[in-house]
Scaffold this motif. Structure first.
Motif, PDB file in Angstrom:
ATOM      1  N   PHE A 151       0.839  -1.202   0.000  1.00 57.85           N
ATOM      2  CA  PHE A 151       0.000   0.000   0.000  1.00 57.85           C
ATOM      3  C   PHE A 151       0.871   1.247   0.000  1.00 57.85           C
ATOM      4  CE2 PHE A 151      -1.771   3.465   2.529  1.00 57.85           C
ATOM      5  CZ  PHE A 151      -2.985   3.704   1.905  1.00 57.85           C
ATOM      6  N   TYR A 152       1.924   1.235   0.815  1.00 57.69           N
ATOM      7  CA  TYR A 152       2.803   2.395   0.888  1.00 57.69           C
ATOM      8  C   TYR A 152       3.694   2.518  -0.345  1.00 57.69           C
ATOM      9  CZ  TYR A 152       1.604   2.911   5.840  1.00 57.69           C
ATOM     10  OH  TYR A 152       0.939   3.108   7.032  1.00 57.69           O
ATOM     11  N   GLY A 153       3.913   1.406  -1.066  1.00 62.11           N
ATOM     12  CA  GLY A 153       4.763   1.431  -2.242  1.00 62.11           C
ATOM     13  C   GLY A 153       6.235   1.286  -1.920  1.00 62.11           C
ATOM     14  N   ALA A 154       6.549   0.679  -0.773  1.00 60.60           N
ATOM     15  CA  ALA A 154       7.947   0.552  -0.347  1.00 60.60           C
ATOM     16  C   ALA A 154       8.406  -0.893  -0.302  1.00 60.60           C
ATOM     17  CB  ALA A 154       8.125   1.192   1.031  1.00 60.60           C
ATOM     18  N   GLN A 155       7.662  -1.787  -0.928  1.00 59.82           N
ATOM     19  CA  GLN A 155       7.947  -3.216  -0.806  1.00 59.82           C
ATOM     20  C   GLN A 155       9.220  -3.644  -1.531  1.00 59.82           C
ATOM     21  OE1 GLN A 155       5.561  -1.809  -2.513  1.00 59.82           O
ATOM     22  NE2 GLN A 155       5.174  -2.844  -4.467  1.00 59.82           N
ATOM     23  N   ASP A 156       9.729  -2.825  -2.443  1.00 58.64           N
ATOM     24  CA  ASP A 156      10.907  -3.223  -3.219  1.00 58.64           C
ATOM     25  C   ASP A 156      12.206  -2.619  -2.691  1.00 58.64           C
ATOM     26  OD1 ASP A 156       9.313  -4.702  -4.982  1.00 58.64           O
ATOM     27  OD2 ASP A 156       8.916  -2.944  -6.222  1.00 58.64           O
TER      28      ASP A 156
ATOM     29  N   ARG B 221       3.795   9.420  -3.854  1.00 61.61           N
ATOM     30  CA  ARG B 221       2.936   8.915  -4.923  1.00 61.61           C
ATOM     31  C   ARG B 221       1.622   9.679  -5.012  1.00 61.61           C
ATOM     32  NH1 ARG B 221       6.700   5.806  -3.667  1.00 61.61           N
ATOM     33  NH2 ARG B 221       7.483   4.131  -4.977  1.00 61.61           N
ATOM     34  N   LEU B 222       1.075  10.058  -3.874  1.00 61.11           N
ATOM     35  CA  LEU B 222      -0.160  10.850  -3.904  1.00 61.11           C
ATOM     36  C   LEU B 222       0.080  12.225  -4.516  1.00 61.11           C
ATOM     37  CD1 LEU B 222      -1.683   9.953  -0.404  1.00 61.11           C
ATOM     38  CD2 LEU B 222      -2.488   9.201  -2.647  1.00 61.11           C
ATOM     39  N   LEU B 223       1.197  12.842  -4.155  1.00 58.75           N
ATOM     40  CA  LEU B 223       1.522  14.159  -4.712  1.00 58.75           C
ATOM     41  C   LEU B 223       1.754  14.067  -6.216  1.00 58.75           C
ATOM     42  CD1 LEU B 223       3.928  15.631  -2.010  1.00 58.75           C
ATOM     43  CD2 LEU B 223       1.616  16.397  -2.535  1.00 58.75           C
ATOM     44  N   ALA B 224       2.421  13.011  -6.650  1.00 58.25           N
ATOM     45  CA  ALA B 224       2.641  12.840  -8.079  1.00 58.25           C
ATOM     46  C   ALA B 224       1.309  12.701  -8.810  1.00 58.25           C
ATOM     47  CB  ALA B 224       3.522  11.623  -8.339  1.00 58.25           C
ATOM     48  N   GLY B 225       0.346  12.046  -8.156  1.00 53.87           N
ATOM     49  CA  GLY B 225      -0.963  11.882  -8.766  1.00 53.87           C
ATOM     50  C   GLY B 225      -1.739  13.173  -8.892  1.00 53.87           C
ATOM     51  N   THR B 226      -1.450  14.141  -8.028  1.00 54.80           N
ATOM     52  CA  THR B 226      -2.148  15.426  -8.095  1.00 54.80           C
ATOM     53  C   THR B 226      -1.500  16.385  -9.082  1.00 54.80           C
ATOM     54  OG1 THR B 226      -0.798  16.472  -6.375  1.00 54.80           O
ATOM     55  CG2 THR B 226      -2.746  15.236  -5.649  1.00 54.80           C
ATOM     56  N   GLY B 227      -0.281  16.055  -9.536  1.00 56.63           N
ATOM     57  CA  GLY B 227       0.443  16.974 -10.400  1.00 56.63           C
ATOM     58  C   GLY B 227       1.273  17.977  -9.639  1.00 56.63           C
ATOM     59  N   ILE B 228       1.234  17.934  -8.299  1.00 56.15           N
ATOM     60  CA  ILE B 228       2.028  18.863  -7.502  1.00 56.15           C
ATOM     61  C   ILE B 228       3.511  18.565  -7.675  1.00 56.15           C
ATOM     62  CG2 ILE B 228       2.537  19.619  -5.146  1.00 56.15           C
ATOM     63  CD1 ILE B 228      -0.385  19.105  -4.467  1.00 56.15           C
TER      64      ILE B 228
ATOM     65  N   CYS C  78       9.564   6.565   6.470  1.00 57.60           N
ATOM     66  CA  CYS C  78       9.927   6.201   5.111  1.00 57.60           C
ATOM     67  C   CYS C  78       8.702   5.667   4.361  1.00 57.60           C
ATOM     68  CB  CYS C  78      11.044   5.169   5.139  1.00 57.60           C
ATOM     69  SG  CYS C  78      11.793   4.837   3.548  1.00 57.60           S
ATOM     70  N   LEU C  79       7.923   4.815   5.006  1.00 59.92           N
ATOM     71  CA  LEU C  79       6.713   4.286   4.372  1.00 59.92           C
ATOM     72  C   LEU C  79       5.737   5.408   4.041  1.00 59.92           C
ATOM     73  CD1 LEU C  79       5.926   1.058   6.462  1.00 59.92           C
ATOM     74  CD2 LEU C  79       7.528   1.374   4.563  1.00 59.92           C
ATOM     75  N   ILE C  80       5.519   6.295   5.000  1.00 58.39           N
ATOM     76  CA  ILE C  80       4.562   7.378   4.789  1.00 58.39           C
ATOM     77  C   ILE C  80       5.044   8.329   3.692  1.00 58.39           C
ATOM     78  CG2 ILE C  80       3.543   9.416   5.876  1.00 58.39           C
ATOM     79  CD1 ILE C  80       3.319   7.779   8.445  1.00 58.39           C
ATOM     80  N   THR C  81       6.357   8.602   3.685  1.00 55.62           N
ATOM     81  CA  THR C  81       6.899   9.472   2.644  1.00 55.62           C
ATOM     82  C   THR C  81       6.726   8.844   1.268  1.00 55.62           C
ATOM     83  OG1 THR C  81       8.523  10.343   4.197  1.00 55.62           O
ATOM     84  CG2 THR C  81       8.932  10.741   1.876  1.00 55.62           C
ATOM     85  N   SER C  82       6.894   7.525   1.182  1.00 60.60           N
ATOM     86  CA  SER C  82       6.667   6.830  -0.079  1.00 60.60           C
ATOM     87  C   SER C  82       5.226   7.028  -0.542  1.00 60.60           C
ATOM     88  CB  SER C  82       6.965   5.340   0.087  1.00 60.60           C
ATOM     89  OG  SER C  82       6.648   4.620  -1.082  1.00 60.60           O
ATOM     90  N   ARG C  83       4.294   6.879   0.378  1.00 56.56           N
ATOM     91  CA  ARG C  83       2.876   7.042   0.032  1.00 56.56           C
ATOM     92  C   ARG C  83       2.570   8.493  -0.355  1.00 56.56           C
ATOM     93  NH1 ARG C  83      -1.621   4.711  -2.003  1.00 56.56           N
ATOM     94  NH2 ARG C  83      -3.517   5.563  -1.076  1.00 56.56           N
ATOM     95  N   VAL C  84       3.066   9.444   0.426  1.00 55.82           N
ATOM     96  CA  VAL C  84       2.824  10.855   0.130  1.00 55.82           C
ATOM     97  C   VAL C  84       3.398  11.230  -1.230  1.00 55.82           C
ATOM     98  CG1 VAL C  84       3.407  13.215   0.794  1.00 55.82           C
ATOM     99  CG2 VAL C  84       2.618  11.614   2.530  1.00 55.82           C
TER     100      VAL C  84
END
Length: 364
Positions: free
Chosen positions: A197-202, A324-331, A316-322
Motif C-alpha cells: 500500500f505504501y509502495g515501499a515493498q521493493d 505517490r499521492l503528490l505525483a498523482g495530483t500533479g504537484i 519512510c513508508l509514509i513518505t513513499s505514500r505521500v
C-alpha cells in the motif's frame, strides 16, 4: 503539504450551512463564507476552513470553523478508523490535553462524500513542513531562546497525553489486535502488512530495517499509554511561542511514550538533516530533549534508539505514500522520487548509527 481543494465551493458551503442549521436549530441558517485550506502542512486528511455567520433577531454571531473530512482519494494510511479517532478527540476535550472544541460530527458520507467532524478554528500558527521551518517561516524568524520555548512547550503538552489513564478514559477501542499485541508489536505488524500500500515493498533498506526491528523488538510497558501518533511541532497550534492545541489524531494508538518522543525527534531531523538544512539554533538537541522528557514523565526513556529506528522506518513508508499521492495530483512535476529517496537515505543512516553504537542490544 495540504490535500488540494477540489470541491465545488458553492455546494460545500450550502451543505455546511444546512448541517449547522440542523445542529443549532434555534439560530436559523447561517451564511458560510469562502472555504480555504491550511497552508504549509497537512496531507493526512482534508481540512476545510471557513466562517459561519448568524444574524438572528438582530444578534450577529461569527463562528470560525475547521472541518475535518475523512480521507477518500488521498488516503495516507492503509487502515482508517474514522469513528474511533473522532470519538478520541471528543474524549480528549474533557482532559487537560488542549484540542479543538468539537461542534459535532457527521458519520455518513452523504453530505460531503465522506464523514466529517466540525471543530472550532483556533487562532494561531503552525510550524510548516513545506517549506521546512528550518529554512523559512515564523519559527526561523524567532530568537534562539524563543525557539527553545516552542520546542519545549510541545514536549510539555505531549507529556500530558502520556500521563492520561487510558483505562479511566475508556480507550480500549484504540487497540486493534489484528496485527499484533498492543504497542510496538501492533504498530510494526501493521506497517509490515501494508508495504505494498505504501509502495515501499521493493526497497532493500526498508526490508533490512524491518528485519532488524523484528529481531530487536523490546518488551512492552506494563501499562500502555495513549500515543498521539503524529507527535511533532508541525501538528501544534501556537499563539506567540505558547502551544495552545494539538492536532491530527488519526495515528493515535496505545503503547510506550518512547514511540511518540522518537517521532518528535525524527520528524525534526528529517526536516533539517534529511533536507540538507542546518538545524535552527536554539532548538534543544536530542540529549537535552530526552533529559527534559524524562523529567516530565518522571522515568527514564527505555530502548529509545529502537523507537527512533522504527520512526525512521514508518516515516519512510509514509513518505513513499505521500510522494505517490503528490505525483498523482500533479504537484510533484519531477519523477516523484526525491522525498522518498531522502527518507530512505536517512533511514539507512539511522539504522547504521544505532547498530554501530550498540545502544540497542536486547533481542527477542
Amino acid at each position: 503539504m495540504p490535500v488540494p481543494l477540489k470541491r465545488d465551493q458553492r455546494l460545500a458551503r450550502e451543505v455546511i450551512a444546512r448541517w449547522l442549521a440542523d445542529r443549532f436549530p434555534g439560530e436559523g441558517t447561517p451564511t458560510v463564507g469562502p472555504i480555504s485550506i491550511p497552508a504549509g502542512t497537512g496531507f493526512s486528511g482534508e481540512t476545510l476552513l471557513c466562517d459561519a455567520e448568524w444574524n438572528h433577531h438582530g444578534a450577529r454571531r461569527i463562528l470560525p470553523l475547521a472541518i475535518r473530512v475523512a480521507p477518500t482519494g488521498h488516503q495516507l494510511l492503509p487502515e482508517y478508523d474514522w469513528d474511533a479517532h473522532t470519538r478520541l478527540q471528543m474524549l480528549l476535550a474533557g482532559t487537560d490535553v488542549p484540542v479543538a472544541k468539537t461542534h459535532g460530527a457527521e458519520p455518513s458520507g452523504e453530505l460531503l462524500g465522506a464523514p466529517f467532524i466540525v471543530m472550532e478554528r483556533i487562532p494561531g500558527r503552525v510550524p510548516p513542513d513545506l517549506p521546512s521551518y528550518h529554512r523559512t517561516g515564523w519559527l526561523a524568524e524567532l530568537q534562539p531562546a524563543a525557539r527553545a520555548h516552542v520546542w519545549n512547550g510541545g514536549l510539555e503538552l505531549m507529556a500530558r497525553v502520556h500521563r492520561l489513564d487510558p483505562g479511566a478514559l475508556g480507550l480500549a477501542f484504540l487497540d486493534n489486535p489484528r496485527h499484533g499485541p498492543v504497542g510496538i508489536g501492533r504498530q510494526l505488524g501493521e506497517c509490515a502488512a501494508h508495504l505494498g500500500f505504501y509502495g515501499a515493498q521493493d526497497s532493500s533498506v526498508v526490508a533490512r530495517a524491518l528485519h532488524w526491528l523484528r529481531s530487536h523488538r523490546p518488551a512492552e510497558p506494563e501499562s500502555p499509554r495513549l500515543l498521539w501518533g503524529d507527535a511533532r511541532i508541525g501538528n501544534i497550534i501556537y499563539t506567540g511561542q505558547a502551544p495552545v492545541a494539538l492536532l491530527d489524531w488519526e495515528m493515535a494508538t496505545l503503547g510506550a511514550p518512547e514511540s511518540d518522543l522518537a517521532w518528535y525527534l525524527y520528524t525534526d531531523r528529517y526536516l533539517s538533516e534529511g533536507r540538507e538544512l542546518p538545524r535552527l539554533p536554539g532548538l534543544p538537541d536530542r540529549q537535552e530533549t530526552v533529559s527534559r522528557y524524562e523529567s516530565l514523565l518522571g522515568r527514564p526513556m527505555r530502548q529509545l534508539p529502537y523507537y527512533e529506528v522504527f520512526a525512521a522506518f514508518r516515516f519512510c513508508l509514509i513518505t513513499s505514500r505521500v510522494t505517490r499521492l503528490l505525483a498523482g495530483t500533479g504537484i510533484l512535476r519531477t519523477n516523484g522520487c526525491a522525498p522518498y529517496e531522502r527518507s530512505v537515505a536517512l533511514l539507512d543512516r539511522t539504522l547504521e548509527e544505532v547498530c554501530s553504537s550498540g545502544l540497542t542490544r536486547q533481542r527477542r
